[in-house]
Write a protein that holds these residues in place. Structure first.
Motif, mmCIF file in Angstrom:
data_model
loop_
_atom_site.group_PDB
_atom_site.id
_atom_site.type_symbol
_atom_site.label_atom_id
_atom_site.label_comp_id
_atom_site.label_asym_id
_atom_site.label_seq_id
_atom_site.Cartn_x
_atom_site.Cartn_y
_atom_site.Cartn_z
ATOM 1 N N ALA A 188 7.309 -5.644 -6.289
ATOM 2 C CA ALA A 188 7.370 -4.316 -7.010
ATOM 3 C C ALA A 188 6.933 -4.625 -8.534
ATOM 4 N N GLN A 189 7.535 -5.686 -9.094
ATOM 5 C CA GLN A 189 7.131 -6.003 -10.136
ATOM 6 C C GLN A 189 5.740 -6.465 -10.490
ATOM 7 N N GLU A 190 5.186 -7.147 -9.467
ATOM 8 C CA GLU A 190 3.890 -7.475 -9.524
ATOM 9 C C GLU A 190 2.799 -6.144 -9.545
ATOM 10 N N LEU A 191 3.396 -5.200 -8.799
ATOM 11 C CA LEU A 191 2.854 -3.818 -8.807
ATOM 12 C C LEU A 191 2.845 -3.253 -10.196
ATOM 13 N N ASP A 192 3.918 -3.326 -10.734
ATOM 14 C CA ASP A 192 4.045 -2.818 -12.090
ATOM 15 C C ASP A 192 3.140 -3.262 -12.960
ATOM 16 N N ARG A 193 3.061 -4.801 -13.071
ATOM 17 C CA ARG A 193 2.144 -5.341 -13.738
ATOM 18 C C ARG A 193 0.666 -5.147 -13.778
ATOM 19 N N VAL A 194 0.112 -5.037 -12.455
ATOM 20 C CA VAL A 194 -1.417 -4.646 -12.371
ATOM 21 C C VAL A 194 -1.820 -3.153 -12.677
ATOM 22 N N ILE A 195 -0.713 -2.473 -12.371
ATOM 23 C CA ILE A 195 -0.838 -1.007 -12.818
ATOM 24 C C ILE A 195 -1.010 -0.995 -14.069
ATOM 25 N N ILE A 212 0.759 -1.104 0.005
ATOM 26 C CA ILE A 212 -0.005 0.038 0.097
ATOM 27 C C ILE A 212 0.855 1.044 -0.019
ATOM 28 N N ASN A 213 1.891 1.054 0.856
ATOM 29 C CA ASN A 213 2.759 2.350 0.999
ATOM 30 C C ASN A 213 3.506 2.676 -0.481
ATOM 31 N N GLU A 214 3.839 1.643 -0.847
ATOM 32 C CA GLU A 214 4.649 1.685 -2.298
ATOM 33 C C GLU A 214 3.897 2.379 -3.373
ATOM 34 N N VAL A 215 2.564 1.965 -3.357
ATOM 35 C CA VAL A 215 1.758 2.590 -4.511
ATOM 36 C C VAL A 215 1.534 4.389 -4.067
ATOM 37 N N LEU A 216 1.410 4.512 -2.815
ATOM 38 C CA LEU A 216 1.280 6.009 -2.415
ATOM 39 C C LEU A 216 2.681 6.731 -2.576
ATOM 40 N N ARG A 217 3.675 6.045 -2.305
ATOM 41 C CA ARG A 217 5.130 6.591 -2.609
ATOM 42 C C ARG A 217 5.159 7.054 -3.923
ATOM 43 N N ARG A 218 4.837 6.000 -4.852
ATOM 44 C CA ARG A 218 5.022 6.351 -6.335
ATOM 45 C C ARG A 218 4.128 7.461 -6.935
#
Length: 345
Positions: free
Chosen positions: A317-324, A290-296
């Motif tokens: 982090a790579q999984e977040l890249d993928r879904v975004i 959650i914090n990583e998305v808000l940081r970005r």
């Protein structure tokens, strides 16, 4: 004739979006007041109907006397919310003495209700837990919390939820066991309590958000509907969550057959949550995700947690890249970019 605005209780019962408020920290793991305020402003601007502060997403360690952030964090949010009609929910946990202290702090800060975490009573009988709830309910209204076992929750049978729902101070339940059988235990218990018309049902099942909101339920001659969400997932991409909730409620209230697009949307949201909550590593990186998305997005200065051991898991982090990249229609980066300077001012 001038009609009065709905009260917070009426708005809560109707169902709304309530993000679980994260904690903004500096690199030294001290409270970052500027970004903490910006987060609350973001949720209001995104159209959330309220916020929940002092919950799992806010990090339970804020209660550690050596850290001492429970009251300061609740106070910051209360200050930002004072000019709004947002529903203010305070996370309350611990044994009866601790929970009573936290509820009193929340009440003094003008919070409306306590989201009551029962993890500390894991070895207690149903009667003992009910007595605990009644004691805290004398201080402020109660929202029950069925927390999934992966982050410390425990199993509660139908009999518990029936007894819990019978308590007059209970105004709602966040259903978050991430388990369909357990979810229906709550619904059945509420139906059998005779108070289903008084208790608002909110999903906390981040793996089943859309279908929880779309589905109807029928137990003991009683129709039930989960009308809102109190979710860690909705602490990010919140303006999209608000629109999603609006559209789902509109679809339900139309009485028409469910459009198959909602089945797809449910799968998309669940996929996003798998990356966000780090399901592949047993939720180890759920707060850091959650914090990583808000940081970005610039809403946090970093993804730091009070516990240095809490961080993203390998590959998260790579999984977040993928879904975004895969679901841009569920991401509100542009909304944040347009307003960030105002929220940080």
């Amino acid at each position: 004739m001038v009609l009065s605005s709905p009260t917070w209780r009426e708005r809560f019962r109707a169902g709304t979006v309530i993000p679980a408020h994260p904690l903004a920290l500096t690199e030294q793991r001290k409270l970052d007041e500027r970004h903490q305020r910006a987060l609350t402003r973001y949720y209001l601007a995104a159209g959330a109907g309220g916020v929940a502060v002092g919950v799992h997403t806010t990090q339970f360690e804020i209660r550690d006397p050596r850290i001492g952030l429970y009251e300061p964090v609740l106070a910051l949010a209360a200050e930002e919310l004072r000019a709004s009609d947002a529903i203010r929910v305070a996370g309350v946990c611990g044994n009866t003495a601790q929970a009573a202290r936290e509820a009193q702090i929340a009440r003094d800060l003008k919070y409306h209700a306590a989201l009551l975490n029962l993890v500390a009573l894991a070895d207690s009988s149903i009667a003992e837990v009910v007595a605990h709830v009644r004691a805290i309910g004398e201080i402020m209204p109660i929202i029950g919390f069925y927390l999934q076992p992966a982050v410390g929750g425990q199993y509660f049978p139908v009999e518990f939820w029936r007894a819990f729902a019978e308590i007059e101070s209970v105004i709602g339940i966040k259903i978050a066991p991430f388990n369909r059988y357990a979810t229906q235990d709550v619904l059945r218990g509420v139906a059998e309590s005779g108070r289903s018309h008084e208790i608002a049902l909110y999903t906390g099942n981040d793996d089943h958000i859309v279908l929880d909101l779309l589905s109807g339920y029928h137990f003991s001659g009683c129709d039930l509907q989960i009308r809102g969400g109190l979710l860690g997932h909705w602490s990010v991409w919140t303006s999209c969550a608000v629109e999603l909730h609006r559209q789902v409620r509109q679809a339900v209230e139309s009485g028409k057959l469910v459009d198959p697009k909602w089945l797809l949307r449910n799968a998309e949201v669940t996929d996003m949550n798998a990356a966000l909550f780090d399901v592949g590593h047993h939720f180890h990186g759920c707060i850091a995700g959650i914090n990583e998305v808000l940081r970005r997005q610039g809403l946090l200065a970093g993804r730091w947690c009070l516990n240095p051991a809490e961080d993203l898991s390998g590959g998260q982090a790579q999984e977040l890249d993928r879904v975004i990249a895969t679901y841009p229609h569920l991401v509100d980066d542009q909304f944040v970019k347009q307003n960030l300077d105002t929220w940080l001012s």
